[in-house]
Design a protein around this motif. Structure first.
Motif, PDB file in Angstrom:
ATOM      1  N   PHE A   1      12.404  -8.250   8.380  1.00 41.35           N
ATOM      2  CA  PHE A   1      12.034  -9.571   8.878  1.00 41.35           C
ATOM      3  C   PHE A   1      13.246 -10.261   9.505  1.00 41.35           C
ATOM      4  O   PHE A   1      13.136 -10.886  10.559  1.00 41.35           O
ATOM      5  CB  PHE A   1      11.471 -10.412   7.727  1.00 41.35           C
ATOM      6  CG  PHE A   1      11.071 -11.799   8.123  1.00 41.35           C
ATOM      7  CD1 PHE A   1       9.867 -12.028   8.781  1.00 41.35           C
ATOM      8  CD2 PHE A   1      11.892 -12.888   7.862  1.00 41.35           C
ATOM      9  CE1 PHE A   1       9.495 -13.313   9.160  1.00 41.35           C
ATOM     10  CE2 PHE A   1      11.532 -14.164   8.226  1.00 41.35           C
ATOM     11  CZ  PHE A   1      10.323 -14.373   8.884  1.00 41.35           C
ATOM     12  N   ARG A   2      14.412 -10.141   8.856  1.00 43.71           N
ATOM     13  CA  ARG A   2      15.617 -10.783   9.400  1.00 43.71           C
ATOM     14  C   ARG A   2      16.013 -10.159  10.743  1.00 43.71           C
ATOM     15  O   ARG A   2      16.284 -10.862  11.713  1.00 43.71           O
ATOM     16  CB  ARG A   2      16.779 -10.612   8.418  1.00 43.71           C
ATOM     17  CG  ARG A   2      16.667 -11.393   7.139  1.00 43.71           C
ATOM     18  CD  ARG A   2      18.040 -11.479   6.479  1.00 43.71           C
ATOM     19  NE  ARG A   2      17.940 -11.767   5.058  1.00 43.71           N
ATOM     20  CZ  ARG A   2      17.969 -10.862   4.102  1.00 43.71           C
ATOM     21  NH1 ARG A   2      18.083  -9.581   4.422  1.00 43.71           N
ATOM     22  NH2 ARG A   2      17.875 -11.208   2.843  1.00 43.71           N
ATOM     23  N   MET A   3      16.024  -8.817  10.792  1.00 43.06           N
ATOM     24  CA  MET A   3      16.530  -8.123  11.979  1.00 43.06           C
ATOM     25  C   MET A   3      15.582  -8.243  13.166  1.00 43.06           C
ATOM     26  O   MET A   3      16.014  -8.508  14.285  1.00 43.06           O
ATOM     27  CB  MET A   3      16.758  -6.638  11.651  1.00 43.06           C
ATOM     28  CG  MET A   3      17.862  -6.386  10.648  1.00 43.06           C
ATOM     29  SD  MET A   3      17.969  -4.638  10.190  1.00 43.06           S
ATOM     30  CE  MET A   3      18.195  -3.880  11.805  1.00 43.06           C
ATOM     31  N   HIS A   4      14.294  -8.069  12.941  1.00 40.10           N
ATOM     32  CA  HIS A   4      13.342  -7.976  14.047  1.00 40.10           C
ATOM     33  C   HIS A   4      12.717  -9.307  14.425  1.00 40.10           C
ATOM     34  O   HIS A   4      12.092  -9.410  15.492  1.00 40.10           O
ATOM     35  CB  HIS A   4      12.230  -6.975  13.702  1.00 40.10           C
ATOM     36  CG  HIS A   4      12.712  -5.574  13.540  1.00 40.10           C
ATOM     37  ND1 HIS A   4      12.932  -4.721  14.599  1.00 40.10           N
ATOM     38  CD2 HIS A   4      13.035  -4.866  12.422  1.00 40.10           C
ATOM     39  CE1 HIS A   4      13.349  -3.548  14.148  1.00 40.10           C
ATOM     40  NE2 HIS A   4      13.419  -3.605  12.830  1.00 40.10           N
ATOM     41  N   ILE A   5      12.839 -10.318  13.572  1.00 36.23           N
ATOM     42  CA  ILE A   5      12.197 -11.599  13.878  1.00 36.23           C
ATOM     43  C   ILE A   5      13.208 -12.736  13.914  1.00 36.23           C
ATOM     44  O   ILE A   5      13.338 -13.431  14.922  1.00 36.23           O
ATOM     45  CB  ILE A   5      11.082 -11.898  12.857  1.00 36.23           C
ATOM     46  CG1 ILE A   5      10.012 -10.801  12.897  1.00 36.23           C
ATOM     47  CG2 ILE A   5      10.451 -13.257  13.137  1.00 36.23           C
ATOM     48  CD1 ILE A   5       8.900 -10.980  11.904  1.00 36.23           C
ATOM     49  N   MET A   6      13.950 -12.917  12.837  1.00 37.47           N
ATOM     50  CA  MET A   6      14.864 -14.054  12.774  1.00 37.47           C
ATOM     51  C   MET A   6      16.032 -13.895  13.755  1.00 37.47           C
ATOM     52  O   MET A   6      16.356 -14.824  14.494  1.00 37.47           O
ATOM     53  CB  MET A   6      15.396 -14.243  11.350  1.00 37.47           C
ATOM     54  CG  MET A   6      14.344 -14.609  10.326  1.00 37.47           C
ATOM     55  SD  MET A   6      15.027 -15.151   8.736  1.00 37.47           S
ATOM     56  CE  MET A   6      15.610 -16.792   9.167  1.00 37.47           C
ATOM     57  N   GLN A   7      16.651 -12.725  13.786  1.00 36.32           N
ATOM     58  CA  GLN A   7      17.822 -12.543  14.639  1.00 36.32           C
ATOM     59  C   GLN A   7      17.469 -12.422  16.111  1.00 36.32           C
ATOM     60  O   GLN A   7      18.325 -12.624  16.972  1.00 36.32           O
ATOM     61  CB  GLN A   7      18.602 -11.306  14.185  1.00 36.32           C
ATOM     62  CG  GLN A   7      19.218 -11.446  12.804  1.00 36.32           C
ATOM     63  CD  GLN A   7      19.981 -10.215  12.376  1.00 36.32           C
ATOM     64  OE1 GLN A   7      20.171  -9.275  13.160  1.00 36.32           O
ATOM     65  NE2 GLN A   7      20.443 -10.209  11.119  1.00 36.32           N
ATOM     66  N   THR A   8      16.205 -12.096  16.423  1.00 34.66           N
ATOM     67  CA  THR A   8      15.790 -12.004  17.827  1.00 34.66           C
ATOM     68  C   THR A   8      15.227 -13.311  18.348  1.00 34.66           C
ATOM     69  O   THR A   8      14.745 -13.359  19.476  1.00 34.66           O
ATOM     70  CB  THR A   8      14.718 -10.913  17.977  1.00 34.66           C
ATOM     71  OG1 THR A   8      13.614 -11.200  17.112  1.00 34.66           O
ATOM     72  CG2 THR A   8      15.280  -9.550  17.641  1.00 34.66           C
TER      73      THR A   8
END
Length: 438
Positions: A35-42
């Protein structure tokens, strides 16, 4: 389909996990990293609240400075998931004095874990009512210093509340005049051939109630349904009284109805919520009383003229009348104009919907009306294609009439104080999909 959540995460705006609860073992503990890598950081948090990553679905919602993320590994009801989040936040606010943010979560993580165990079981939502949960989770949350909202007081009568008998109604209600309004609203769905034979017909109905009753009343509703009358005659060892009975299909009830008693006695018993609510819904496919019969005749006279004749007969009682009757007769797109003769109401050609529209404000029962129209068409050089005639559509509303024949036999109100109650019952039949082929 229920939520069936595998895990619930509470994250701050940086993506740090504040609290998480795993309900199933079909997802790994590192799913929050995806969730952090694919949604929050993008920076895609504001695009769509539902994302699919690596065979799992993420439902997320931001409340204040906290993200609540639900992870599911199977097909789940998204609306139910977001409804769970909204109800859970309202529950937490009731414990935390009206606030829900990162500080409130850090100050109350023990209480939140206890609540998460109660409001969801193996990924399925359970009871989220603050009034009921506060009866057995009595720990008070740490309130924010900026919150001025007083803590909710526990609701009395704990036994009834915990068993779910009256979780939808609070005690202590008092009215000067105790009244119950009951509306039976039905929609008739009909498809009739041009010769007057019924191709498809059913009635969908709902029982709407508006209660203004003091105390904690117990209501009992009796209808003329076949199964209920037969069960009543068995319990009382009496023959069933003569009169029309109906068979209800696909019945669904409000949560206040005592289903155990309905299954055993076939009576609708309930402690009603305060105010307006939908008590039950049903469907009927047999023995439908059609309020109107429509007999259309359409003749094409060459390429530039048409004759349209429509006769409507009202089948309901002479003392009853229909309101807002509208008949829409489709005509070809190349219609230029139309002239009318009607025995009642008004008719006109509406080019925006390619239909002749006939309106009658008030249609008495056991009467008939006719409309005759001469339609002029625009002659075209192109080869004429056969006109596929759409069905005639009809709209109406008939007060004090039910197409199903459903009737209220009794509505009893019992309350320990023994006050008098005024009951009002109204019947309304409307057109759902009322179509006649021509």
């Amino acid at each position: 389909m229920p939520v069936a959540a595998s895990a619930v995460y509470f994250l701050n705006l940086r993506g740090d996990v504040l609290i998480n609860r795993l309900y199933r073992d079909d997802v790994g503990v590192n799913m929050v990293d995806a969730f952090r890598m694919h949604i929050m950081q993008t920076k895609e948090l504001g695009t769509c609240p539902v994302r699919q990553i690596g065979g799992c679905s993420f439902f997320y919602m931001r409340i204040s400075n906290v993200y609540i993320v639900i992870v599911v590994s199977t097909n789940a009801n998204v609306a139910c998931a977001f409804k769970f989040v909204v109800e859970a936040v309202a529950l937490f606010k009731s414990y935390f004095g009206g606030s829900f943010d990162e500080d409130a979560i850090r100050n109350n993580f023990v209480l939140i874990y206890e609540l998460l165990d109660e409001i969801m079981d193996f990924g399925y939502p359970q009871n989220l009512s603050p009034e009921i949960l506060k009866l057995y989770i009595t720990q008070e949350g740490v309130r924010s210093p900026f919150s001025s909202k007083a803590l909710d007081k526990p609701v009395p009568n704990a036994t009834l509340q915990v068993t779910g008998a009256v979780g939808w109604r609070r005690e202590g209600l008092v009215y000067k005049k105790n009244e119950v309004f009951l509306d039976i609203v039905e929609s008739v769905n009909l498809l009739m051939s041009s010769k007057g034979s019924v191709l498809r017909c059913d009635v969908t109905g709902k029982v709407l109630m508006k209660c203004f009753l003091s105390g904690m009343p117990d209501l009992k509703l009796g209808l003329n349904d076949k199964i209920g009358l037969e069960k009543e005659s068995q319990l009382k060892s009496r023959p069933t009284k003569s009169g029309k009975t109906i068979e209800l299909d696909d019945v669904t009830f409000h949560q206040c109805v005592n289903l155990t008693r309905f299954n055993s006695e076939k009576t609708v018993s309930f402690v009603p919520p305060d105010g307006e609510f939908e008590l039950m819904k049903y469907r009927i496919t047999e023995g439908v009383n059609l309020p109107f019969r429509v007999l259309p005749t359409i003749k094409e006279l060459g390429r530039t003229r048409m004759e349209v004749n429509v006769k409507i007969k009202s089948v309901f009682g002479a003392k009853t009348f229909a309101l807002g009757v509208v008949i829409k007769v489709p005509v070809p797109k190349q219609t230029a104009k139309a002239s009318f003769q009607v025995t009642s109401g008004r008719a006109k050609y509406n080019p925006s919907i390619d239909s002749l529209v006939w309106k009658i404000k008030k249609f008495p029962g056991q009467t008939e009306s006719t409309m005759s129209a001469e339609v002029e068409l625009i002659s075209t050089i192109a080869e004429k294609k056969s006109w596929t005639r759409p069905p005639i559509q009809m709209e109406f509303q008939v007060p004090m009439f039910t197409a199903s024949g459903l009737r209220v036999r009794f509505l009893k109100v019992w309350e320990k104080s023994g006050y008098n109650t005024v009951e009002w019952v109204r019947y309304i039949t409307k057109a759902g999909s009322y179509e006649i082929r021509c």
